[in-house]
Motif scaffolding. Structure first.
Motif, PDB file in Angstrom:
ATOM      1  N   ILE A  50       0.864  -1.179   0.000  1.00 41.72           N
ATOM      2  CA  ILE A  50       0.000   0.000   0.000  1.00 41.72           C
ATOM      3  C   ILE A  50       0.898   1.227   0.000  1.00 41.72           C
ATOM      4  O   ILE A  50       1.831   1.327   0.809  1.00 41.72           O
ATOM      5  CB  ILE A  50      -0.943  -0.007   1.211  1.00 41.72           C
ATOM      6  N   LEU A  51       0.643   2.132  -0.915  1.00 44.70           N
ATOM      7  CA  LEU A  51       1.456   3.330  -1.064  1.00 44.70           C
ATOM      8  C   LEU A  51       0.949   4.443  -0.144  1.00 44.70           C
ATOM      9  O   LEU A  51      -0.251   4.531   0.131  1.00 44.70           O
ATOM     10  CB  LEU A  51       1.421   3.792  -2.520  1.00 44.70           C
ATOM     11  N   ALA A  52       1.848   5.291   0.300  1.00 42.69           N
ATOM     12  CA  ALA A  52       1.471   6.472   1.082  1.00 42.69           C
ATOM     13  C   ALA A  52       0.878   7.469   0.092  1.00 42.69           C
ATOM     14  O   ALA A  52       1.556   8.373  -0.389  1.00 42.69           O
ATOM     15  CB  ALA A  52       2.681   7.037   1.802  1.00 42.69           C
ATOM     16  N   SER A  53      -0.398   7.274  -0.223  1.00 40.93           N
ATOM     17  CA  SER A  53      -0.967   7.983  -1.373  1.00 40.93           C
ATOM     18  C   SER A  53      -2.354   8.541  -1.156  1.00 40.93           C
ATOM     19  O   SER A  53      -2.978   9.003  -2.099  1.00 40.93           O
ATOM     20  CB  SER A  53      -1.023   7.013  -2.564  1.00 40.93           C
ATOM     21  N   GLY A  54      -2.882   8.494   0.021  1.00 40.47           N
ATOM     22  CA  GLY A  54      -4.241   8.977   0.198  1.00 40.47           C
ATOM     23  C   GLY A  54      -4.627   9.094   1.656  1.00 40.47           C
ATOM     24  O   GLY A  54      -3.768   9.231   2.528  1.00 40.47           O
ATOM     25  N   ALA A  55      -5.935   8.992   1.885  1.00 39.94           N
ATOM     26  CA  ALA A  55      -6.447   9.170   3.238  1.00 39.94           C
ATOM     27  C   ALA A  55      -7.848   8.579   3.347  1.00 39.94           C
ATOM     28  O   ALA A  55      -8.481   8.249   2.346  1.00 39.94           O
ATOM     29  CB  ALA A  55      -6.485  10.661   3.592  1.00 39.94           C
ATOM     30  N   ASP A  56      -8.295   8.471   4.584  1.00 45.53           N
ATOM     31  CA  ASP A  56      -9.676   8.103   4.898  1.00 45.53           C
ATOM     32  C   ASP A  56     -10.353   9.387   5.366  1.00 45.53           C
ATOM     33  O   ASP A  56      -9.932   9.989   6.352  1.00 45.53           O
ATOM     34  CB  ASP A  56      -9.698   7.039   5.989  1.00 45.53           C
ATOM     35  N   PHE A  57     -11.380   9.803   4.645  1.00 42.37           N
ATOM     36  CA  PHE A  57     -12.113  11.037   4.951  1.00 42.37           C
ATOM     37  C   PHE A  57     -13.367  10.637   5.712  1.00 42.37           C
ATOM     38  O   PHE A  57     -14.263  10.005   5.151  1.00 42.37           O
ATOM     39  CB  PHE A  57     -12.436  11.780   3.654  1.00 42.37           C
ATOM     40  N   GLN A  58     -13.436  10.991   6.986  1.00 48.26           N
ATOM     41  CA  GLN A  58     -14.494  10.507   7.868  1.00 48.26           C
ATOM     42  C   GLN A  58     -15.400  11.635   8.351  1.00 48.26           C
ATOM     43  O   GLN A  58     -14.958  12.770   8.513  1.00 48.26           O
ATOM     44  CB  GLN A  58     -13.896   9.850   9.118  1.00 48.26           C
ATOM     45  N   VAL A  59     -16.650  11.263   8.599  1.00 45.25           N
ATOM     46  CA  VAL A  59     -17.559  12.111   9.369  1.00 45.25           C
ATOM     47  C   VAL A  59     -18.056  11.255  10.523  1.00 45.25           C
ATOM     48  O   VAL A  59     -18.630  10.183  10.318  1.00 45.25           O
ATOM     49  CB  VAL A  59     -18.755  12.620   8.531  1.00 45.25           C
ATOM     50  N   ILE A  60     -17.790  11.740  11.744  1.00 44.31           N
ATOM     51  CA  ILE A  60     -18.236  11.030  12.936  1.00 44.31           C
ATOM     52  C   ILE A  60     -19.464  11.743  13.475  1.00 44.31           C
ATOM     53  O   ILE A  60     -19.395  12.909  13.886  1.00 44.31           O
ATOM     54  CB  ILE A  60     -17.131  10.965  14.001  1.00 44.31           C
ATOM     55  N   ARG A  61     -20.596  11.060  13.433  1.00 42.20           N
ATOM     56  CA  ARG A  61     -21.862  11.622  13.912  1.00 42.20           C
ATOM     57  C   ARG A  61     -21.830  11.763  15.432  1.00 42.20           C
ATOM     58  O   ARG A  61     -21.030  11.094  16.112  1.00 42.20           O
ATOM     59  CB  ARG A  61     -23.027  10.720  13.505  1.00 42.20           C
ATOM     60  N   PRO A  62     -22.716  12.588  16.004  1.00 40.64           N
ATOM     61  CA  PRO A  62     -22.727  12.773  17.455  1.00 40.64           C
ATOM     62  C   PRO A  62     -22.892  11.463  18.250  1.00 40.64           C
ATOM     63  O   PRO A  62     -22.363  11.339  19.352  1.00 40.64           O
ATOM     64  CB  PRO A  62     -23.916  13.708  17.694  1.00 40.64           C
ATOM     65  N   ASN A  63     -23.581  10.469  17.685  1.00 42.39           N
ATOM     66  CA  ASN A  63     -23.756   9.196  18.399  1.00 42.39           C
ATOM     67  C   ASN A  63     -22.594   8.228  18.165  1.00 42.39           C
ATOM     68  O   ASN A  63     -22.622   7.086  18.620  1.00 42.39           O
ATOM     69  CB  ASN A  63     -25.076   8.530  18.007  1.00 42.39           C
ATOM     70  N   GLY A  64     -21.571   8.652  17.416  1.00 41.64           N
ATOM     71  CA  GLY A  64     -20.403   7.823  17.164  1.00 41.64           C
ATOM     72  C   GLY A  64     -20.432   7.076  15.846  1.00 41.64           C
ATOM     73  O   GLY A  64     -19.417   6.522  15.411  1.00 41.64           O
ATOM     74  N   PHE A  65     -21.572   7.032  15.180  1.00 49.16           N
ATOM     75  CA  PHE A  65     -21.671   6.390  13.866  1.00 49.16           C
ATOM     76  C   PHE A  65     -20.714   7.100  12.923  1.00 49.16           C
ATOM     77  O   PHE A  65     -20.744   8.321  12.800  1.00 49.16           O
ATOM     78  CB  PHE A  65     -23.114   6.488  13.354  1.00 49.16           C
ATOM     79  N   THR A  66     -19.849   6.329  12.266  1.00 47.42           N
ATOM     80  CA  THR A  66     -18.806   6.923  11.444  1.00 47.42           C
ATOM     81  C   THR A  66     -18.983   6.548   9.979  1.00 47.42           C
ATOM     82  O   THR A  66     -19.118   5.364   9.653  1.00 47.42           O
ATOM     83  CB  THR A  66     -17.415   6.468  11.934  1.00 47.42           C
ATOM     84  N   GLU A  67     -19.014   7.557   9.128  1.00 47.75           N
ATOM     85  CA  GLU A  67     -19.039   7.364   7.682  1.00 47.75           C
ATOM     86  C   GLU A  67     -17.598   7.431   7.198  1.00 47.75           C
ATOM     87  O   GLU A  67     -16.871   8.371   7.518  1.00 47.75           O
ATOM     88  CB  GLU A  67     -19.863   8.469   7.018  1.00 47.75           C
ATOM     89  N   LEU A  68     -17.189   6.428   6.413  1.00 50.94           N
ATOM     90  CA  LEU A  68     -15.807   6.318   5.965  1.00 50.94           C
ATOM     91  C   LEU A  68     -15.738   6.442   4.444  1.00 50.94           C
ATOM     92  O   LEU A  68     -16.588   5.901   3.741  1.00 50.94           O
ATOM     93  CB  LEU A  68     -15.238   4.955   6.372  1.00 50.94           C
ATOM     94  N   GLU A  69     -14.720   7.123   3.963  1.00 49.84           N
ATOM     95  CA  GLU A  69     -14.479   7.226   2.525  1.00 49.84           C
ATOM     96  C   GLU A  69     -12.966   7.292   2.310  1.00 49.84           C
ATOM     97  O   GLU A  69     -12.361   8.355   2.376  1.00 49.84           O
ATOM     98  CB  GLU A  69     -15.160   8.473   1.947  1.00 49.84           C
TER      99      GLU A  69
END
Length: 153
Positions: A50-69
């Protein structure tokens, strides 16, 4: 009747990650960017880095539910480059999510962490990755994310 669904394990990703970059509360959750620092691809028929080439763009909702991209690339041992875009969710008991946020280890069985990885490559040998659907089952550790990738048959 439609064909029965089944899955087949394809490979695992061990993704080294950096410290979160926190953009703050965006109105419906907290935006975080988790840098991808490297890692490895390993499976019965696939090996790579895996190359050092990107990131995980997250939104963590107030209840802790996390959307990952997550968006990054890996290089197979034969030199082929594969781009991955991995959309997913992570959720579990508040105390376990709080421990993850503090960078502590959490038993992966406590957390629902699933994703849908999509791949792009110009390498003929790996074009089949673009022609199938995949499901990922993940675990977050303090320094890495582990993801098992299964092909939907």
């Amino acid at each position: 009747m439609t064909p029965q669904l089944a899955t087949r394990y394809v490979f695992s990703l061990a993704i080294k990650v950096g410290a979160p970059i926190v953009a703050g509360d965006i109105g419906w959750g907290t935006r975080r960017v988790i840098p991808v620092l490297g890692g490895e691809v390993r499976g019965p028929d696939m090996r790579g880095t895996i190359l050092a080439s990107g990131a995980d763009f997250q939104v963590i909702r107030p209840n802790g539910f996390t959307e990952l991209e997550a968006k990054y690339a890996f290089q197979m041992d034969d030199g082929a480059i594969v781009y991955i875009e991995n959309i997913g969710i992570r959720f579990g008991p508040k105390e376990a999510l709080d421990r993850i946020a503090r960078g502590e280890s959490v038993d992966p069985s406590l957390i629902y962490f699933r994703s849908v990885p999509r791949f792009e490559t110009g390498a003929e040998k790996y074009r089949w990755l673009m022609e199938h659907l995949f499901i990922g089952s993940g675990a977050r550790h303090p320094d890495r994310v582990e993801l098992d990738v299964h092909q939907v048959m």
